[in-house]
Design an enzyme around this catalytic site. Structure first.
Site, PDB file in Angstrom:
ATOM      1  N   HIS A 425       0.551  -1.182   0.278  1.00 28.68           N
ATOM      2  CA  HIS A 425      -0.236  -0.041   0.302  1.00 28.68           C
ATOM      3  C   HIS A 425       1.141   1.503  -0.137  1.00 28.68           C
ATOM      4  O   HIS A 425       0.681   2.155   0.667  1.00 28.68           O
ATOM      5  CB  HIS A 425      -0.906  -0.592   1.389  1.00 28.68           C
ATOM      6  CG  HIS A 425      -2.349  -0.706   1.402  1.00 28.68           C
ATOM      7  ND1 HIS A 425      -2.711  -1.363   2.294  1.00 28.68           N
ATOM      8  CD2 HIS A 425      -2.512  -1.998   0.535  1.00 28.68           C
ATOM      9  CE1 HIS A 425      -2.802  -2.482   2.235  1.00 28.68           C
ATOM     10  NE2 HIS A 425      -3.294  -2.727   0.903  1.00 28.68           N
ATOM     11  N   PRO A 426       1.872   1.616  -0.877  1.00 33.31           N
ATOM     12  CA  PRO A 426       2.638   2.798  -0.578  1.00 33.31           C
ATOM     13  C   PRO A 426       1.883   4.298  -1.218  1.00 33.31           C
ATOM     14  O   PRO A 426       0.925   3.715  -2.200  1.00 33.31           O
ATOM     15  CB  PRO A 426       4.036   2.163  -1.623  1.00 33.31           C
ATOM     16  CG  PRO A 426       3.241   1.005  -3.113  1.00 33.31           C
ATOM     17  CD  PRO A 426       2.339   0.872  -2.460  1.00 33.31           C
TER      18      PRO A 426
END
Length: 485
Positions: A425-426
């Site tokens: 989930h950057p």
């Protein structure tokens, strides 16, 4: 690609995955950390776990408090419900009739049901809707599926309008740079079939290349930290120091448990009967193991009483997740992901060169800020407590990772530092805001540039609580509204 369980064959497959990695750092065991990103229409929504989590109310109110007017929870909720088609009871938190189908899993695995029951035995509350009034508690996750099939953003929003005369899709193309006249974006230059092409913009350009691609393309085009661009021989169109900064993710620790049950996903002789029957269950009735997103249930809770709101998310998987090179694991067991919702650690994205084909350098700086490592260690202790409850007795075997031999605070801390990973989930590399490090303003316009907006997870000033697919779609929905005025 539309079979939910098929995600096991999509992630870490170069045909569908950009195969990025966070570079090694001192706090994370001096090792590269895998960071998959979707390389298909629909982006990462086409290869992810299909979990639909919007995040906590406070996430968006925090955005608004940072100067992002119009991004508080009450402001963004209508954009979530506008494109939603929720297959459930009528609720003020959900919409009906939208493009994105949100539903419950058709055939959740028994171990997922048992894990939720065990969490309740351990004293946690039940939560039937993590996108409702509160996020705290344990239950089954909503998913972006319809009739047992994955519904990526491409299948939901793009495929139904492919015949529109004002829509042109070019695949297998690499955008190399944005074109400018002074400080106005005028078009894009891209390569397709080894030939360079230019698309000119009549009004404006919306950049939605993701947390990695959007800052990379801005810098390749001359928008970013002036010294970094100069070092690579890129002419600075507009010095914007925040491009590439504020990179962060839900830092993740995996626990793995052996199990005597052969009905858990995995390869073995005992599992052959149900494995052989699975295709028939799916194609005849759209039920059974193939409808599983393999990340079915879990919950949100506080790592300690000092936390104001839940800061850890648990996700149970009906398979052993400690075999990264195996599409389908050998043997049987279950895994639990422990994800840190509000990390203090911040990293940075840098260009390796001025070549658009070079993957950028991703400096995660995982576990470098605040008490991130300690909170993940507390999560391990809580998982152990939940798994020890009677409801999990039929599935519980030996703890493989971290292992029973790791009990002391120092031993758990060592494990966290040597095994920390990403929940994929950057966010944050084109931060929205009004301060000196902001890349876009609350209208998603690139600061100091005309005719250019960014609309993807890169604009998040701080990561949302939970999986980031739903918030990313909301950002696109709100961007469309901003463009239409």
């Amino acid at each position: 690609m539309n079979i939910p369980a098929g995600t096991l064959g999509l992630i870490a497959n170069p045909r569908y995955d950009w195969m990025y990695s966070f570079d090694a750092n001192d706090q994370a065991g001096h090792r590269d950390i895998f960071c998959p990103r979707g390389r298909v229409l629909g982006g990462s929504s086409a290869i992810n776990g299909s979990i639909y989590i919007r995040g906590a109310r406070s996430d968006y109110d925090r955005w608004a408090s940072l100067g992002n007017t119009g991004w508080g929870y009450r402001d963004v909720l209508p954009y979530f419900t506008r494109h939603e088609n929720f297959e459930g009871d009528s609720s003020p938190w959900h919409g009906v009739g939208g493009e994105l189908n949100v539903t419950r899993l058709r055939s959740p695995h028994r171990v997922s049901n048992a894990f939720v029951a065990a969490a309740l035995e351990a004293g946690h509350r039940f939560n039937d809707d993590f996108n409702g009034a509160t996020q705290a508690g344990f239950g089954h996750y909503h998913v972006t599926q319809r009739h047992g099939e994955r519904m990526s953003s491409s299948r939901s929003f793009l495929h139904p309008v492919l015949s529109r005369p004002n829509l042109t899709i070019v695949t297998d193309a690499l955008v190399e740079r944005i074109l400018f006249q002074n400080r106005t974006a005028t078009g894009i230059e891209f390569v397709h079939d080894r030939v360079k092409h230019v698309f000119n913009a009549r009004r404006e350009i919306v950049l939605s290349a993701g947390t990695i691609g959007s800052p990379q393309l801005l810098m390749l085009s001359g928008i970013g930290p002036a010294q970094h661009l100069s070092d690579l021989g890129i002419r600075t169109v507009h010095a914007l120091p925040g491009v590439g900064y504020n990179l962060h993710d839900h830092q993740d620790i995996l626990m793995a448990f052996d199990s005597p049950r052969s009905d858990l996903f995995g390869l073995s002789i005992r599992a052959l009967p149900w494995l052989a029957a699975s295709p028939f269950s799916y194609y005849l009735d759209r039920k059974g193991p193939w409808t599983s997103n393999t990340v079915e249930a879990g919950g949100f809770f506080k790592s300690s009483a000092s936390q104001i709101e839940p800061d850890l998310q648990l996700i149970i998987r009906p398979l052993l997740g400690n075999q990264p090179k195996s599409r389908i694991p050998r043997g049987h067991g279950f895994s639990v992901h422990i994800s840190l919702m509000r990390p203090a650690s911040r990293g940075r994205l840098l260009l390796r060169s001025a070549d658009p084909a070079d993957k950028p350098l991703l400096q995660s700086n995982f576990l470098s800020g605040g008490d991130d490592a300690r909170r993940l260690s507390l999560g391990i202790a809580e998982v152990r407590r939940i798994v020890s409850m009677p409801a999990m007795s039929a599935f519980r075997g030996d703890e493989i990772e971290p292992g029973k031999h790791r009990q002391s605070e120092d031993a758990l801390s060592d494990y966290v530092h040597s095994h920390v990973a990403t929940t994929f989930h950057p966010v944050g590399t084109c931060k929205m805001g009004t301060d000196a490090m902001a890349v876009v303003n609350p209208d998603l316009r690139v600061c100091g540039i005309d005719g250019l907006r960014v609309a993807d997870a890169s604009i998040m000033p701080a990561i949302t609580s939970g999986n980031t697919n739903a918030p990313s779609i909301m950002i696109g929905e709100k961007c469309a509204a901003l463009i239409l005025g």
